[in-house]
Scaffold this active site. Structure first.
Site, mmCIF file in Angstrom:
data_model
loop_
_atom_site.group_PDB
_atom_site.id
_atom_site.type_symbol
_atom_site.label_atom_id
_atom_site.label_comp_id
_atom_site.label_asym_id
_atom_site.label_seq_id
_atom_site.Cartn_x
_atom_site.Cartn_y
_atom_site.Cartn_z
ATOM 1 N N GLU A 1 0.866 -1.177 0.000
ATOM 2 C CA GLU A 1 0.000 0.000 0.000
ATOM 3 C C GLU A 1 0.906 1.230 0.000
ATOM 4 O O GLU A 1 1.802 1.339 0.843
ATOM 5 C CB GLU A 1 -0.903 0.010 1.227
ATOM 6 C CG GLU A 1 -1.879 1.173 1.250
ATOM 7 C CD GLU A 1 -2.762 1.177 2.486
ATOM 8 O OE1 GLU A 1 -3.537 2.146 2.647
ATOM 9 O OE2 GLU A 1 -2.669 0.241 3.289
ATOM 10 N N LYS B 1 4.696 0.395 10.026
ATOM 11 C CA LYS B 1 4.726 1.557 9.150
ATOM 12 C C LYS B 1 4.059 2.767 9.811
ATOM 13 O O LYS B 1 4.493 3.909 9.627
ATOM 14 C CB LYS B 1 4.038 1.227 7.828
ATOM 15 C CG LYS B 1 4.473 2.120 6.671
ATOM 16 C CD LYS B 1 3.655 1.879 5.418
ATOM 17 C CE LYS B 1 3.885 0.529 4.828
ATOM 18 N NZ LYS B 1 3.161 0.355 3.536
ATOM 19 N N ARG C 1 5.856 -13.046 9.671
ATOM 20 C CA ARG C 1 6.503 -11.789 9.330
ATOM 21 C C ARG C 1 7.843 -11.683 10.059
ATOM 22 O O ARG C 1 8.118 -12.425 11.000
ATOM 23 C CB ARG C 1 5.619 -10.605 9.704
ATOM 24 C CG ARG C 1 5.326 -10.493 11.191
ATOM 25 C CD ARG C 1 4.504 -9.248 11.481
ATOM 26 N NE ARG C 1 5.245 -8.042 11.177
ATOM 27 C CZ ARG C 1 4.691 -6.835 11.100
ATOM 28 N NH1 ARG C 1 3.381 -6.693 11.284
ATOM 29 N NH2 ARG C 1 5.428 -5.783 10.841
#
Length: 417
Positions: free
Chosen positions: A64, A313, A303
């Protein structure tokens, strides 16, 4: 039966993991051998007119564009692009730009730069490296709207006008089933009319959402009629003000995969609970003849958790926005741009991603592992040197007494202190 594509010469040392095992099994069984590729993303009819897909597999890296990529993204980039290269496939770079309020072209450009710097390319087979433009979810908004109307017409979606508080309360929890919305029994005609009013800007932001009609008593809360479209009056960096309704990520992402003929949709473990909706949506759109089987399948891996490093983020953006650092590329930041300024090489990050491996179990990687990969990469390529940045002048007043009149010659043979 299709024989698996042989890995490239650089992959001989690769350690097997569950993703490689899945891909090799699919190749052996010809799971996706019947797919066709029309040269660009599209629906079932579009690809049916194309040629047999030259790519054995298709993966994707779908960031994104709401911030710079960090070291955790580097792992995902290496996994997706690496597997595609290893098994004779293609990896798509795709921007998941479905949230116009947080996205910007600055982030788009930074992501493209980071992927290229790491040494990867998303060109289709037969195309020259660097010749392909990334895909964008916003290019599929027309199809997503069409898919939403198809779900309504098939009785799989409805417009809900409850308040956000009522929807939250009626959703239930892990110990209590949800309660049907009073709008759940609307007719197809009523839902279509109301959804088109949402599209045409006749309803205020937050006044209504389109929800999938699945099961309000499902033990998986994500299947309790999740929202798939919301009203959001915001200028999109790519489509401008064309739309005032936007698809939710969980609705958009499977569709993006399907239009791009992705075979293995690889993501992190936090999306594991969303996989049943992913599969549900693919099945419904195949029933509606908008998409063709076989559908993409989602697979999750753990992850990257790196000691002493923030890989959120949102929190990294907070550091930038509050002026705690000089920018996303501050050398103290764990972003790819920051690591690059600090002296990390693309080879060291690829080595790091390979060394930590791929698992389904959450674990922590010590920061020294990352540093070790950099040292190993620089060992045979970096020139060593020493410099005195602020020298101090010394006067040796007893030189002749210590070494004699020709002490300058003898001094050259003295061992360094």
């Amino acid at each position: 039966m299709t024989t698996p594509t042989a890995p490239d010469n650089n992959a001989d040392h690769k350690v097997s993991n569950f993703l490689r095992q899945i891909i090799e099994k699919d190749l052996e069984h010809g799971t996706y051998a019947s797919r066709r590729w029309a040269g660009s993303p599209g629906d079932a009819a579009h690809h049916a007119a194309g040629q047999p897909d030259p790519a054995k597999i298709r993966t994707r890296f779908p960031p994104e564009p709401n911030g710079y990529l960090h070291v955790g993204h580097a792992k995902s980039i290496c996994i997706n692009f690496g597997l595609a290269k290893e098994y004779g496939g293609v990896c798509h770079l795709r921007f998941d730009d479905t949230n116009p309020e947080k996205e910007d072209t600055e982030y788009v450009n930074s992501i493209i730069d980071a992927v290229k710097w790491l040494g990867f390319d998303w060109a289709q087979l037969g195309q020259a490296a660097g010749s392909a433009a990334p895909y964008q979810a916003s290019d599929y908004f027309d199809f997503m709207y069409r898919a939403a109307e198809a779900l309504i017409e098939a009785g799989y979606a409805y417009v809900d006008e409850q308040s956000a508080e009522d929807m939250r309360a009626n959703r239930g929890d892990f110990g209590k089933p949800g309660v049907d919305s009073p709008f759940r029994t609307r007719t197809v005609a009523e839902n279509l009319a109301r959804f088109r009013e949402m599209r045409d800007g006749k309803l205020a932001d937050g006044a209504a959402v389109l929800r999938a009609k699945i099961d309000m008593a499902s033990p998986n809360i994500n299947l309790r009629d999740p929202a798939i479209y919301r009203i959001r009056r915001a200028t999109h960096h790519h489509t401008g003000d064309t739309w005032c309704i936007y698809p939710m990520y969980t609705f958009a992402h499977p569709i993006e995969d399907a239009l791009e003929q992705i075979t293995h949709s690889i993501c992190t473990l936090e999306f594991e609970d969303q996989r049943p909706f992913y599969d549900w949506l693919m099945e419904r759109l195949c029933e509606c003849k908008l998409l063709a089987a076989p559908s993409p399948k989602q697979y999750e891996f753990a992850r990257l958790n790196l000691t002493y490093v923030i890989t959120s983020k949102r929190k990294l953006a907070q550091l930038v926005n509050e002026g705690k650092v000089s920018g996303w590329d501050d050398p103290r930041m764990p972003t790819i741009a920051g690591l690059r300024r600090r002296g990390y090489t693309p080879e060291s990050l690829r080595l790091f991603a390979d060394r930590i491996g791929v698992t389904k179990s959450d674990s922590w990687i010590d920061y020294s592992t990352l540093e070790g990969c950099l040292r190993e990469d620089l060992e045979n390529k970096a020139h060593r040197g020493m410099a005195v940045l602020d020298p101090v002048k010394l006067v040796l007043s007893n030189w002749a007494e210590a070494f004699g009149s020709d002490g300058h010659t003898e001094a050259c043979t003295q061992p360094a202190l």
